[in-house]
Design a protein around this motif. Structure first.
Motif, mmCIF file in Angstrom:
data_model
loop_
_atom_site.group_PDB
_atom_site.id
_atom_site.type_symbol
_atom_site.label_atom_id
_atom_site.label_comp_id
_atom_site.label_asym_id
_atom_site.label_seq_id
_atom_site.Cartn_x
_atom_site.Cartn_y
_atom_site.Cartn_z
ATOM 1 N N ASP A 129 -51.242 -49.260 -13.922
ATOM 2 C CA ASP A 129 -50.556 -49.316 -15.198
ATOM 3 C C ASP A 129 -49.411 -50.307 -15.049
ATOM 4 O OD1 ASP A 129 -51.694 -47.183 -17.002
ATOM 5 O OD2 ASP A 129 -51.248 -45.943 -15.252
ATOM 6 N N GLU A 130 -49.128 -51.041 -16.113
ATOM 7 C CA GLU A 130 -48.097 -52.074 -16.059
ATOM 8 C C GLU A 130 -46.797 -51.538 -15.433
ATOM 9 O OE1 GLU A 130 -47.304 -53.909 -19.832
ATOM 10 O OE2 GLU A 130 -45.954 -55.398 -18.965
ATOM 11 N N PHE A 131 -46.335 -52.174 -14.376
ATOM 12 C CA PHE A 131 -45.140 -51.759 -13.626
ATOM 13 C C PHE A 131 -45.218 -50.292 -13.195
ATOM 14 C CE2 PHE A 131 -43.434 -55.583 -15.688
ATOM 15 C CZ PHE A 131 -42.874 -56.196 -14.590
ATOM 16 N N GLU A 354 -46.062 -49.719 -23.416
ATOM 17 C CA GLU A 354 -45.400 -48.612 -22.721
ATOM 18 C C GLU A 354 -44.115 -49.086 -22.044
ATOM 19 O OE1 GLU A 354 -45.866 -45.452 -22.884
ATOM 20 O OE2 GLU A 354 -44.569 -44.764 -21.259
ATOM 21 N N VAL A 355 -44.152 -50.295 -21.504
ATOM 22 C CA VAL A 355 -42.967 -50.846 -20.852
ATOM 23 C C VAL A 355 -41.842 -51.005 -21.881
ATOM 24 C CG1 VAL A 355 -42.041 -52.819 -19.588
ATOM 25 C CG2 VAL A 355 -44.326 -51.982 -19.068
ATOM 26 N N THR A 415 -54.339 -42.409 -25.300
ATOM 27 C CA THR A 415 -53.564 -43.642 -25.460
ATOM 28 C C THR A 415 -52.773 -43.695 -26.768
ATOM 29 O OG1 THR A 415 -55.652 -44.631 -26.125
ATOM 30 C CG2 THR A 415 -54.827 -45.243 -23.958
ATOM 31 N N LYS A 416 -53.154 -42.916 -27.744
ATOM 32 C CA LYS A 416 -52.469 -42.973 -29.036
ATOM 33 C C LYS A 416 -51.176 -42.161 -29.034
ATOM 34 C CE LYS A 416 -55.332 -45.512 -31.487
ATOM 35 N NZ LYS A 416 -55.774 -46.116 -30.204
ATOM 36 N N ASP A 417 -51.052 -41.235 -28.098
ATOM 37 C CA ASP A 417 -49.929 -40.312 -28.119
ATOM 38 C C ASP A 417 -49.198 -40.332 -26.775
ATOM 39 O OD1 ASP A 417 -48.179 -38.221 -28.258
ATOM 40 O OD2 ASP A 417 -49.632 -36.748 -28.977
ATOM 41 N N PRO A 418 -48.069 -41.078 -26.691
ATOM 42 C CA PRO A 418 -47.371 -41.211 -25.405
ATOM 43 C C PRO A 418 -47.006 -39.859 -24.792
ATOM 44 C CG PRO A 418 -46.261 -42.499 -27.134
ATOM 45 C CD PRO A 418 -47.425 -41.833 -27.768
#
Lengths: 479, 97
Positions: A129-131, A354-355, A415-418
């Motif tokens: 996942d990014e970072f 997300e970042v 993915t739609k709901d953090p």
């Protein structure tokens, strides 16, 4: 025998006895990569010099005596994959982000120098996942990693690439990083072992920082033995990481039969999939049959761990990621007219959803007027949680429970709901808040999906974790 | 609760350009996460000291003596990542326009 299917321990023995060559071992892993990586997307970058390195190792091997081979380094010729937020000199390190898409690492992370010193062959960099922000590897700017057991499902995250690479025999072991479960959760989803060491035992110099008071590097492997081999190779004090502990307290290793296990009731409450619970309970029964002592334990304020985590982590992220400014390295927006626009536009185009969400949240909770209400409050709750663990460890040596509340979920399901995604780490985050060591080991499957069992130990008592995990591993695999 | 104005203010502090659509999205998502975080107020933390880091170590300093570091004489290599350089300096856009 396909050498790629060997454990590190087995492969090391085979190499020492000259039954297989390092070249054979590395080629067989590369073959598995060729077979599976297009579908699974576990690797972002496969090192084209790994075969050349293997040949060098084979030549080097002739310098070691054939029979007694204690001088052969512990990871000699073993192909290891590295999560792409750990720097390997002269190789691209993306952290799963567009903002570092072309960033070439100018130096080796301490863990990488140590792996090299122990003879490992670095075979490539794995997806994340990014970072390292996420629980499914779906936040990678370079596409999600799929679960080798069911490619319609996630591999977990954020070290999903490393977990999938180990599970699909595309390497013999891998490095991941764990800030709130990012080694243990994907290990659980992919049916591998994943170990998060005590905070301070492994240097993070050269790990791209996410939340510095929680980040820890650790191994993902096929067996507990292998996790221990990698851990021993990468741990130790380091001048380049001021949080690394130089003089570790002497490990108080206990005999397996003297270890007392705690069952935290918070790990078996609402939200736990009944099928997962059944698997864990079954292992507990097996252990009881083998004479293991158990105690019911309660961890006060455990239910607040996730909330504290999602204050502390974004706050540290907003500070740590300020360095991506489009000036010194990484993506820089070409249409910016002045300095401020360089910052604003580069960060806008370079960071994913997300970042941005976490930077925004952290900036808010650290901003004037909110710092005490959010950040300080969360750090106080963190102390309460830490002390809760300390009290539990006065009565028991290890805590045992599930690693995750469910098996691997479907791609796109969360993915739609953090907030729903954050809940995937419910059983793992408290361990990071307290800085404890913990391991996830496979505990059977539901259908074709693996279940992970988590063991949490006292600070710096990794020896007891390995001892207990090896025992449980044997119990589970024996019929 | 977070308003759209708050979102704009935070984005400015974070040096992050965000579009209109993102503003609405963040307004909703950040509010939901902050609602979740409110839970922390249920914990009585009177007299509890906040944790300040991952370990209880403090002031870890190395002796004040010269060391040969891995990164010594590597300026060029380190600058290699910058989008624009000139004579071992990083080139930046005008601060005032």
């Amino acid at each position: 025998m396909n050498p790629a299917h060997l454990t590190i321990k087995e492969a090391a023995e085979n190499i020492a006895e000259r039954k297989i060559s390092v070249t054979e071992l590395v080629s067989s892993c590369l073959k598995e990569i060729e077979k599976h990586n297009t579908d699974l997307n576990a690797y972002l970058n496969i090192f084209d010099d790994s075969l050349e390195e293997a040949k060098k190792k084979d030549e080097e091997l002739s310098g070691y005596p054939k029979k007694d081979s204690p001088q052969i380094p512990s990871l000699f010729g073993i192909p290891i994959a590295v999560k792409d937020n750990i720097l390997v000199k002269d190789k691209i390190c993306t952290a799963g982000s567009k903002i570092l898409e072309n960033f070439v690492a100018p130096y080796d992370a301490t863990v990488i120098s140590k792996l090299k010193k122990h003879g490992a062959i670095l075979i490539g960099k794995t997806n994340l996942d990014e970072f390292a922000m996420g629980s499914s590897t779906e936040n990678s700017a370079f596409g999600p990693t799929k679960n080798p057991h069911d490619s319609s499902r996630v591999a977990g995250g954020s070290s999903g690439g490393s977990a999938a690479a180990v599970a699909a025999n595309m390497c013999l072991g891998a490095l991941g990083s764990d800030t709130g479960g990012s080694i243990r959760q994907p290990a659980s989803f992919c049916g591998t072992v994943g170990f998060k060491p005590t905070y301070g035992t492994v240097s993070r110099h050269g790990l791209i920082a996410m939340a510095s008071s929680l980040d820890q590097i650790g191994p993902l492997t096929k067996t507990v033995d292998d996790a221990e081999i990698i851990y021993k190779a990468i741990s130790g004090g380091d001048d380049f990481d001021s949080t690394s502990v130089k003089n570790l307290p002497l490990p108080s290793k206990k005999e397996r039969k003297d270890l007392v296990f705690g069952i935290p009731k918070e790990y078996f409450s609402e939200g736990l999939d009944p099928e997962v619970e059944k698997k864990i309970r079954k292992t507990i029964e097996k252990m009881k049959d083998a004479g293991v002592a158990f105690k019911e334990i309660s961890l006060p304020s455990f239910e607040y761990a996730l909330a504290a985590y999602y204050v502390i982590v974004p706050a540290e992220i907003s500070a740590n990621l300020a360095r991506y400014d489009g000036i010194r390295y990484g993506f820089s927006h070409q249409e910016a007219k002045n300095l401020l626009e360089v910052y604003n536009k580069s960060r806008h185009a370079g960071f994913g959803d997300e970042v941005k969400r976490r930077i925004m949240l952290g900036t808010y909770t650290l901003s004037a007027g909110y710092y005490d209400a959010y950040y300080i409050k969360a750090q106080k709750v963190r102390r309460v949680i830490k002390e809760g663990f300390a009290r539990a460890f006065e009565e028991i040596d290890l805590l045992l429970g599930p690693t995750t509340s469910t098996t691997a979920f479907q791609l796109g399901e969360n993915t739609k709901d953090p907030l729903k995604m954050y809940l995937a780490d419910i059983y793992t985050v408290a361990v990071n808040l307290a800085g404890l060591p913990a391991i996830s080991i496979p505990a059977g499957k539901i259908g074709n999906l693996p279940v992970g069992l988590q063991l949490i130990g006292k600070w710096f008592e990794e020896e007891n974790i390995f001892e207990a995990a090896k025992f449980i591993e044997k119990l589970i695999t024996s019929r | 609760m977070i308003s759209k104005k708050d979102v704009e203010h935070i984005a400015k502090l974070a040096r992050l350009e965000i579009g209109e659509k993102e503003k609405t999205k963040f307004e909703k998502e950040l509010s939901e996460i902050l609602d979740f975080i409110e839970k922390l107020n249920e914990v009585d933390t009177t007299g509890i000291l906040p944790v300040t880091g991952g370990v209880e170590l403090a002031n870890i300093l190395r002796p004040d003596e010269e060391v040969t570091q891995e990164l010594e004489d590597k300026a060029e290599e380190l600058l290699g990542g910058a989008p624009e350089t000139k004579e071992n300096w990083i080139k930046v856009r005008a601060i005032f326009s």
